[in-house]
Every structure is written in C-alpha cells, then in structure tokens.
Design a protein around this motif. Structure first.
Motif, PDB file in Angstrom:
ATOM      1  N   ASP A 527      84.124 109.269 -30.704  1.00  0.00           N
ATOM      2  CA  ASP A 527      85.425 108.636 -31.372  1.00  0.00           C
ATOM      3  C   ASP A 527      85.394 108.937 -32.713  1.00  0.00           C
ATOM      4  O   ASP A 527      84.373 109.236 -33.313  1.00  0.00           O
ATOM      5  CB  ASP A 527      85.639 107.061 -31.143  1.00  0.00           C
ATOM      6  CG  ASP A 527      84.238 106.585 -31.941  1.00  0.00           C
ATOM      7  OD1 ASP A 527      83.247 107.096 -32.314  1.00  0.00           O
ATOM      8  OD2 ASP A 527      84.655 105.269 -31.962  1.00  0.00           O
ATOM      9  N   LEU A 550      86.445 109.727 -24.093  1.00  0.00           N
ATOM     10  CA  LEU A 550      87.135 109.308 -25.283  1.00  0.00           C
ATOM     11  C   LEU A 550      86.955 107.762 -25.258  1.00  0.00           C
ATOM     12  O   LEU A 550      87.265 107.199 -24.432  1.00  0.00           O
ATOM     13  CB  LEU A 550      88.472 109.768 -25.278  1.00  0.00           C
ATOM     14  CG  LEU A 550      88.806 111.449 -24.948  1.00  0.00           C
ATOM     15  CD1 LEU A 550      90.108 111.650 -24.802  1.00  0.00           C
ATOM     16  CD2 LEU A 550      88.220 112.231 -25.817  1.00  0.00           C
ATOM     17  N   CYS A 555      90.035 111.217 -31.766  1.00  0.00           N
ATOM     18  CA  CYS A 555      89.260 112.225 -31.101  1.00  0.00           C
ATOM     19  C   CYS A 555      90.125 113.404 -31.291  1.00  0.00           C
ATOM     20  O   CYS A 555      91.267 113.729 -30.763  1.00  0.00           O
ATOM     21  CB  CYS A 555      89.132 111.796 -29.694  1.00  0.00           C
ATOM     22  SG  CYS A 555      88.317 110.064 -29.688  1.00  0.00           S
ATOM     23  N   ARG A 556      89.490 114.569 -31.947  1.00  0.00           N
ATOM     24  CA  ARG A 556      90.166 115.731 -32.193  1.00  0.00           C
ATOM     25  C   ARG A 556      89.361 116.736 -31.942  1.00  0.00           C
ATOM     26  O   ARG A 556      88.467 116.984 -32.272  1.00  0.00           O
ATOM     27  CB  ARG A 556      90.759 115.692 -33.819  1.00  0.00           C
ATOM     28  CG  ARG A 556      91.622 114.582 -33.913  1.00  0.00           C
ATOM     29  CD  ARG A 556      92.045 114.405 -35.480  1.00  0.00           C
ATOM     30  NE  ARG A 556      93.040 113.405 -35.713  1.00  0.00           N
ATOM     31  CZ  ARG A 556      93.505 113.141 -36.860  1.00  0.00           C
ATOM     32  NH1 ARG A 556      93.286 113.986 -37.903  1.00  0.00           N
ATOM     33  NH2 ARG A 556      94.238 112.100 -37.036  1.00  0.00           N
ATOM     34  N   ALA A 582      92.185 107.433 -25.699  1.00  0.00           N
ATOM     35  CA  ALA A 582      91.992 108.119 -26.930  1.00  0.00           C
ATOM     36  C   ALA A 582      92.752 107.444 -28.006  1.00  0.00           C
ATOM     37  O   ALA A 582      92.893 108.058 -29.094  1.00  0.00           O
ATOM     38  CB  ALA A 582      92.993 109.337 -26.630  1.00  0.00           C
ATOM     39  N   SER A 586      94.757 111.040 -32.029  1.00  0.00           N
ATOM     40  CA  SER A 586      94.137 111.927 -31.162  1.00  0.00           C
ATOM     41  C   SER A 586      94.616 113.358 -30.866  1.00  0.00           C
ATOM     42  O   SER A 586      96.040 113.274 -30.669  1.00  0.00           O
ATOM     43  CB  SER A 586      93.426 111.318 -29.992  1.00  0.00           C
ATOM     44  OG  SER A 586      92.699 110.375 -30.275  1.00  0.00           O
TER      45      SER A 586
END
Length: 843
Positions: A527, A550, A555-556, A582, A586
């Motif tokens: 995260d 996730l 979250c990328r 997510a 994200s």
C-alpha cells in the motif's frame, strides 16, 4: 456448374441492350455522393459533333457523352471549376455498356487564368476497358487550379476524342470519407454495372465471379493511424461469400460477406486498418481461395473511434507466404484447434521444411508469436524449438512450451489428458531482436529437422518497434541495491520486499531495472507505494511470487511485466497479479501480465483505480474484475487476450460486499479470444458504462457483452449503459446446457432486472450464433432498450428471445442482415413483449 449470377447478368445485359436500341429503357443513374468538383460546372471544347456537346461530359449521366469533331486533334475539353480548387484525382468515363474498348492519348493540364496552362499529368495512353466498366482513374499529388483541361491526341475507337464524364476529386481524410467503387481502379474482370437498384453514386462494381477481379481504391488520409474501413456490398447467392482485403499490398483479411435478401439490398462490413499518411491502396480481390460472387458499391474510411490504440502490427499467419497447410475457418470447439484462433484460421507446420514468412510493413525490433504445439503425454507440458530466419538467414531457435496451454475434463479442468475434452490450445512467446529491422525485412518461422514437436500451429505474429528502456527516475531506490540480481534464476523476492519497505519509509519510488527477476512463494502485500520499471518489454517479475496483494491507498505500478507460473485453475489460490483492496488513488499502467490465474481483481472499498494501457494474456480466469463494491474506476486502452473467464467483468458480488460496483467505466479496450465466458460482463450494480470497445472471437460458454443478474450479485439500479462497441464473431455455445449465447446477451438469471439498461450504437459482425439473446427465467422489466444496433451475419437469428424470458424491451433502428435462420425468434411468446419503434430493418 453454371454460375447463376453470371448467367442472369448476361441475360439482363442482353435485355437492356435490346431495350436501349428500341428506346424503351433508360438505366437508373444516380449522382455520385462523393464531392465531384467538375459536375455541372461550365465546360467548353474546341470542337464537337452535333448533339455530342461538351456539357454531356459533366452532367452526371453516364449515358450521354461529348465527342470531338472528326480528325481535329488535338481535342481540348476544358472545365471551369468556378474558383481555384485543390484536387488529386481525375476519373474519366465512357458508357459501361460499350462493348468495344478504346485507347485515347491524353494530357491533363491546369490553369488559373484560362490562358497559361501547366501540365498536371504528361501525355499518356489510357485504355477504356469494357471489362472494367470503361473507367480510367488518374491520381497525382495535390494540384490547385481553376481550369482543368484534357488534351486528347488520338482515339483508336473513333475519329475524335470521347468522354462521357470527367470527374475531379480532392481525396482527403474525413469522418465520412467515401470512395465509390465505380471510380476506383478496376482490373481482372471487375467492371461497372447498374443493373440493380439501391446503389450509391453512378453504379457499382461486379465481375466478382471471375478469379482475379480486383477493385483498388486510392485513399488519402492526413495522419498515420488506424481507421475504420467499411465496405458496402451485395450478396444474394444464398450463402456467405468471401473476398480478400489488401492494404498497401499486404493481405490483411479474407472478408466474410453474409447473404442478403436480394441483389437490390446492400449491407456493410467493417474492418480496422492501419493507413499511412498520404496515399493508400485498399484492394478488394477475388482470389482462388475465395468464393467471390458479390458486388461492391463503395467504401468509407474514417478515424477509428473504438478499441485500444495498439503499438504493434498483427500479421495473421493464414495471409502470409507459406508452403504449409492453412487451417480453414471453424468454430468447432474442442474438435478443431483453429476454433480458438484469431479469425478461426491458422497455419499448421507439420513437416520438416515447412514455413511461414512475414514481411515487415514497419520497422520492428520485437515480435510476439501465438502458437500451439502438442501437449506431452503426461500433460505436464512439451518443450520444443522453432527456427526463426531473417531474410533467409537463420537467426535463432526460439523455445516454445505447451506447459501453460492444454486443459482437460470439466471445469475447473485438469492437466490430465486421460480426462479428455481438450481445449485452451494456444499460448504466446515474445522475442526482442538484437537490432531494429527495416520495412521489407522478411521474418520466417520454419520447422527444421531439430524442431522436435510433431506440429506447430501458428495463429499470428505481432511486430513492434519497442522504444528504448526508461531511465531510472530520480527519487527512486533500485531493487538491485537490495540484492536483487537479474537473469540468474535466484530468488529476488526478499530483496524487493526490503526495497519496498525502505521506499515507503523514505517516500521514494521502487525501481525495477531491465532484466528478469525471479520471485517464489505468494504475493507481496503493498500500500502507499509506487513501483516503476524500465518498460513492459524490459523489466520482468517472474514466478509464483510475482504478484501483489493490494491493501490500501495509492498502490501505483508502471511499466513492467509479470509472468506467473499458473498451470491449473484453483480459485482459492493467491495467483492473481494484482488482487485486493486498492483504496483510493491507485493506478496500474502499462503492465504486461501472463500465465496467472487472474490479471487484476479489485474489490470493496476500492474507489477510483485507473487501469490503463495494460496487456493481459493467457490467464486461467478473468483478465480484469472490478468486483464487490468497486466504484468510480476506469479500465481504458487495455489489450486482453486468451483469458479463461470474462476478459473484463464488473461484478457486484454479494459474497464480498453488499455495496454495488458502481460508476465504473470500461472504454477503449480491445479483447480477443477469451477461451471461456464473455468479452465484457456486467453482473448487477449501478450506473456502469461500457463504451468504445472492440470484442472479437468468443470461443465458448459466453457472449461478446453480457448484462446479467447471475452469480449472487447486488441488484441492478440506476442506468447501465453499453454503447459504441464493435463485436466480431462474438457469440458462442454453452456445451454443458446445450444452447447458444449471443453477441449481446441479456441474462435475468437469479433475479429481476428492473433498472434501466441502454444498449446503443453497437455493431455486430459475423457472429456464429445470435446477434442479440435475451433469457430468463426472471423478468427483464420494461426499461431495456436497443437503439442503433447493426447486425450483419448471424449463424442463427438476429434476435432470439428464449422460451423462459419474461418482460419487455424496446427496439429502435435495429438493423439485421444475413441472419441464417431469420431476423427474429421469440420463443417466449406473449411472456415477452417486443416494442418495435422506428427504423428497424430485417426482422
């Protein structure tokens, strides 16, 4: 065998000629819908035979013509366009019923003052061929003049120059760019005719009962990109007919043209084509492998407005150069391997020395091969090599495997061949070349003596010119600084975890450099972290641990690939590349995913995730699932292929959350060959939108786009919108329950669907079963509508209402052509009401 269409055409021609001689018949002539700059403009000549005045040469009537006085060469015919105009094509016509061909020597000149003339096209001989409708098309670079002059030096068919129509055009790109077939370049027996009604322009092109008949359109566009090519045709032979489509000399497809009700009925088929800036040759040809016997009215070319913008060019194997056997079109699931191929055709290399050779149409440094090889006896996978040649020089042997293909038995399937019912035949392999090869380079796949599989079935290859790797960003930590080592087979998972922990603590980016990094075990929980790679062709995470759980916001992920190790579907196994909550903020962008259970599966309370530009292929379950309360999220510009369940699903699954999946948008995606279930599916929820997508080749147990109350979902509410999508070969058969599912499938399976469901602006082509299928046993209510739906080619019915369907639907401008069993079957009778509005055709 007598060619009935040709015989009828000959008889009709004799009757027409007789009636013309008797003065009893004047053929119906329509004005050309294209922009003819010369039509009905002021026109003069330096001489003419009495009654054959120059005004006949631009009046839009092919039956009238200008003829110069006897032996007064050179003859001058001059059109005043009114103002200075830009143009790049001139079409010269004589009456298509004239049976004797003639050659005229012509120079084309231009002027802006009608005094000083410049040569546009130098003097040349032009043959007016009755076999091609007595039409000559002359193209050139853009010219800008007010006056256009023909200078005719000779005519071996008369004592003076003769022109029935001079047409001047400026071909440019436009959203409605239309090109009449009668103005195209015709050869091999293709010719202009007007013995049927309903055509556009001054005629149409037939002659497609002669092998070699060819119509070539010169299409001008301003930008190199993909376009939607639409072909208007007629076919009343009683069965689907085929012709070959070429773009700039490369065969890209065998077009399948469904049967229509009569020869006065015209319908459209569409294809997405890559065109170059400037002039392009689009050719429709009757080859020996085609069935021909169709008429062509016109084509239109407009910018592609749906599907993903893809950086690679697909070359179908069946249209490449080969000495091997081409596996013909089939939708026989589990019986014919090519039934799972793109376009349901492929090429089989099963003898030493057999090959497929592709010619690059653009520079490329990378390639993807979609293939099938036999499975091993124990079902654990066969490894084999296939030889690659570049310009006839051996480049390398590429490693292939059946490990991730071939499943058996009943759902969720096994890897045991003894269980029978084999399917899921295809897999893919990718390769980066050591250099960039130029346009015209020949890439050959060949079965050499050392290539030990019994056969290699090639579906297609994709060539791509991959840009250089992305440089490491500032403010980032490299996983190699924490002990990860590429390309050595050692486990890099802990090093990556350590790098992630430090990056989070320091507010930095995790950097995955070029190379293959192996990860064992289960997914990594993340995260509030950004992970970037050097590009999806360069940075690769591989193994059972190449996955992320996730667990919160931000979250990328950008620009890398995940290759899993999943060979059997176990729904409880944590084998999804990206899975879980997510949160907000994200992004998953430009990620390549293969050989996992699912690509991306997010659920409540995910809010606003962006899934952009991903490639998801060869999975054992869903590609992307916006599940259990996911909201405000977008899936866009993704390419998804060969998934073992819905390619993209919006599922309001109550077992995850009682909140609906809502306000999600699925747009501009391309989906191909899901080997189970649907292209796109919506199970309950609220205010979701599916728009501007392309769905092709649904293999089994699903439809192109499904709207369903199945699988314990939250009830539909608000408005569900499905619009501006194209579905090709998008229906399939349910082999367990023994019924077919349509390209658009409405399924009130476990509860009523009472919310507003709007289906609009959908194109459905060549669907093996129904175009639209509606079934119960629950009610659809009264808020289901279909508007502007075009169906051309259905193996059963255009619209089928199942016997258990309940409720009603409204239909406006639903047009159906080529439905084998008929436009409509309502097996529900009075239990389902079809409210037919305006504009419906064919049912």
């Amino acid at each position: 065998m007598v060619n009935l269409k040709k015989l009828l055409s000959v008889i009709t021609s004799f009757v027409m000629i007789a009636f013309l001689l008797l003065g009893l018949y004047v053929p119906k002539v329509k004005a050309d819908d294209s922009v003819n700059l010369a039509k009905n403009k002021s026109i003069t000549a330096n001489s003419y035979v009495q009654g054959f005045v120059p005004q006949n040469a631009n009046d839009g009537n092919i039956q009238t013509y200008w003829e110069a006085s006897s032996n007064t060469y050179p003859n001058l015919l001059t059109v005043d366009l009114g103002t200075q105009q830009t143009f790049n094509r001139i079409v010269l016509k004589l009456n298509p019923s004239w049976s004797t061909g003639r050659t005229q020597d012509i120079e084309i000149l231009g002027s802006n003052d009608n005094s000083s003339y410049s040569t546009i096209v130098a003097r040349a001989s032009y043959y007016f061929d009755p076999n091609t409708g007595n039409v000559v098309t002359i193209t050139f670079s853009n010219k800008s003049y007010r006056y256009v002059r023909l200078k005719i030096y000779s005519n071996n068919g008369a004592n003076g120059g003769q022109i029935a129509e001079i047409e001047v055009y400026y071909d440019v790109s436009s959203s409605t760019g239309k090109y009449e077939a009668e103005n195209a370049i015709l050869s091999g027996g293709a010719k202009v005719n007007f013995d049927h009604t309903g055509y556009s322009g001054t005629g149409f092109v037939d002659g497609y009962w002669i092998v070699g008949a060819t119509t070539t359109f010169n299409v001008m566009v301003l930008t190199k990109t993909e376009y939607t090519l639409t072909i208007r045709y007629a076919n009343a032979t009683g069965s689907i007919k085929t012709v070959s489509l070429y773009v700039n000399g490369r065969k890209i497809k065998q077009l399948r043209l469904p049967n229509l009700s009569n020869w006065d009925t015209w319908a459209d088929v569409s294809e997405f084509v890559l065109l170059n800036a400037g002039s392009n040759a689009i050719t429709i040809k009757y080859e020996s492998t085609d069935s021909g016997n169709i008429n062509i009215d016109y084509i239109t070319v407009k910018p592609k407005d749906r599907g993903a913008n893809l950086p690679f060019i697909k070359h179908e194997a069946e249209y490449a150069s080969t000495n091997a056997s081409i596996m013909q079109y089939s939708v026989l699931y589990r019986t014919d391997i090519q039934s799972e191929a793109s376009g349901r055709r492929a090429v089989k290399l099963d003898n030493t020395g057999q090959y497929i050779e592709f010619t690059l149409t653009e520079p490329a440094n990378a390639m993807v091969i979609r293939y099938c090889i036999p499975d091993s006896v124990d079902g654990q996978g066969l490894n084999a090599t296939l030889s690659i040649y570049v310009n006839n020089v051996h480049y390398q042997d590429i490693q292939l495997t059946s490990k991730y293909a071939w499943v058996y038995g009943e759902y969720p399937w096994t890897n045991n061949p003894a269980d029978g019912k084999a399917h899921h035949f295809f897999d893919e392999v990718r390769l980066m070349f050591s250099t960039t090869y130029s346009t015209g380079t020949k890439i050959k796949l060949q079965k050499d003596s050392g290539d030990n599989a019994a056969y290699f079935i090639i579906d297609f290859v994709e060539f791509e010119n991959v840009p250089a790797p992305i440089s490491q960003p500032s403010n980032s930590l490299s996983i190699t600084a924490y002990g990860a080592t590429p390309n050595d087979g050692t486990d890099d998972k802990q090093a990556i975890i350590n790098c992630i922990n430090d990056a989070k603590a320091q507010g930095k980016i995790v950097w995955i450099p070029s190379g293959v990094f192996d990860l064992s075990g289960g997914p990594i929980t993340v995260d509030n972290v950004t992970i970037k790679g050097a590009g999806m062709w360069y940075s690769v995470l591989r193994g059972s641990g190449a996955a992320f759980a996730l667990n919160g916001n931000n979250c990328r992920f950008y620009d890398f690939a995940i290759y899993g190790n999943t060979t059997q579907r176990i729904d409880s196994a944590p084998e999804t590349a990206f899975d879980g909550n997510a949160g907000t903020g994200s992004i998953i962008q430009n990620i390549w995913i293969e050989h996992v259970k699912c690509g991306i599966w997010v659920n409540y309370p995910t809010d606003g995730i962006q899934i952009l530009g991903c490639r998801i292929r060869n999975t054992l379950a869903d590609g992307i699932n916006l599940c259990g309360g996911t909201k405000n999220s977008t899936v866009q510009q993704c390419h998804i292929r060969n998934t073992g369940d819905d390619a993209i699903a919006i599922w309001s699954a109550t077992w995850i959350s009682n909140n609906p999946s809502q306000n999600n948008t699925v747009k501009y995606n391309t989906i191909e060959c899901p080997w189970l279930a649907n292209g796109i599916a919506i199970y309950g929820g609220a205010n979701n939108v599916v728009e501007y997508n392309i769905v092709k080749d649904i293999i089994a147990f699903g439809g192109g786009i499904l709207v369903s109350s199945n699988y314990s979902c939250v009830a539909f509410s608000g408005t569900t919108t499905v619009r501006y999508n194209t579905i090709e070969r998008g229906s399939s058969y349910e082999w367990n329950l023994n019924y077919a599912r349509g390209a658009i499938w409405i399924n009130a399976a476990q509860q009523d669907i009472n919310a507003t469901i709007g289906i609009q602006s959908i194109e459905i082509y060549d669907t093996p079963y129904q175009g639209i299928f509606i079934e119960g046993p629950y009610s659809v209510g009264s808020n289901l509508s279909f508007n502007n739906v075009y169906i051309n080619g259905a193996g059963t019915y255009g619209i089928e209402i199942a016997s258990n369907a309940r409720g009603s639907a409204t239909f406006n401008s639903v047009v159906i052509f080529g439905a084998t069993y008929g436009g409509l079957l309502n097996s529900a009778g009075s239990n389902f009401t079809l409210n037919k509005g305006s504009g419906n055709i064919g049912w």
